[in-house]
Design a protein around this motif. Structure first.
Motif, mmCIF file in Angstrom:
data_model
loop_
_atom_site.group_PDB
_atom_site.id
_atom_site.type_symbol
_atom_site.label_atom_id
_atom_site.label_comp_id
_atom_site.label_asym_id
_atom_site.label_seq_id
_atom_site.Cartn_x
_atom_site.Cartn_y
_atom_site.Cartn_z
ATOM 1 N N LEU A 24 -3.549 -0.102 -3.058
ATOM 2 C CA LEU A 24 -2.803 -1.347 -3.183
ATOM 3 C C LEU A 24 -2.242 -1.421 -4.599
ATOM 4 O O LEU A 24 -2.993 -1.304 -5.574
ATOM 5 C CB LEU A 24 -3.724 -2.538 -2.911
ATOM 6 N N THR A 35 5.031 -2.867 2.763
ATOM 7 C CA THR A 35 4.751 -4.292 2.611
ATOM 8 C C THR A 35 4.740 -4.905 4.004
ATOM 9 O O THR A 35 5.440 -4.430 4.904
ATOM 10 C CB THR A 35 5.811 -4.999 1.738
ATOM 11 N N ASN A 74 0.831 -1.205 0.000
ATOM 12 C CA ASN A 74 0.000 0.000 0.000
ATOM 13 C C ASN A 74 0.861 1.249 0.000
ATOM 14 O O ASN A 74 1.903 1.287 0.666
ATOM 15 C CB ASN A 74 -0.902 0.016 1.232
#
Length: 130
Positions: free
Chosen positions: A80, A33, A10
């Protein structure tokens, strides 16, 4: 020898763009991550909420020209994405004379894994409706 990295995570903030004196568009963003945390025996465990505890790592990602413009226009904090590129390391001396090292991902491709936000008529950012 090959230097290839693939990350899925993200965005930690909206991408930041600039143009070099030579006219190259450069866009950077942070990518988080996560992986499960492990205890001293190597087992995963739950946090106070009952979810698997996670360790988050932050990666600095740099995109150039067209890819950078797409990221600047369509990506936003929390999205994402999948990033494919290469690891680049740098060495420099800071203003206090200390040698510093840094690593970044030079992106060749970024795929949006959820919908980018769209501007509505008022210029406000909002999610797309299905």
């Amino acid at each position: 020898m090959t230097n290839i990295v693939i990350l899925v995570g993200n965005l930690g903030a909206d991408p930041q763009s600039r143009t070099t004196n030579g006219g190259t568009d450069v866009t950077t963003f942070s990518l988080g991550t996560s992986r499960p945390k492990r205890d001293s025996e190597g087992k995963t465990y739950k946090d106070a909420s009952g979810f698997t505890a996670k360790d988050t790592e932050w990666h600095r990602v740099t995109c150039f020209n067209g890819l950078g413009r797409v990221m600047a226009q369509h990506a936003s904090k929390g999205m994402l994405v999948s990033v494919q590129g290469r690891i680049h390391n740098s060495k420099w001396t800071d203003s206090e004379g200390i040698e510093r090292y840094g690593y970044e991902i030079i992106a060749d491709d970024v795929q949006f894994l959820n919908r980018p936000r769209q501007a509505d008529a008022s210029g406000e950012q909002g999610e797309l409706d299905d």
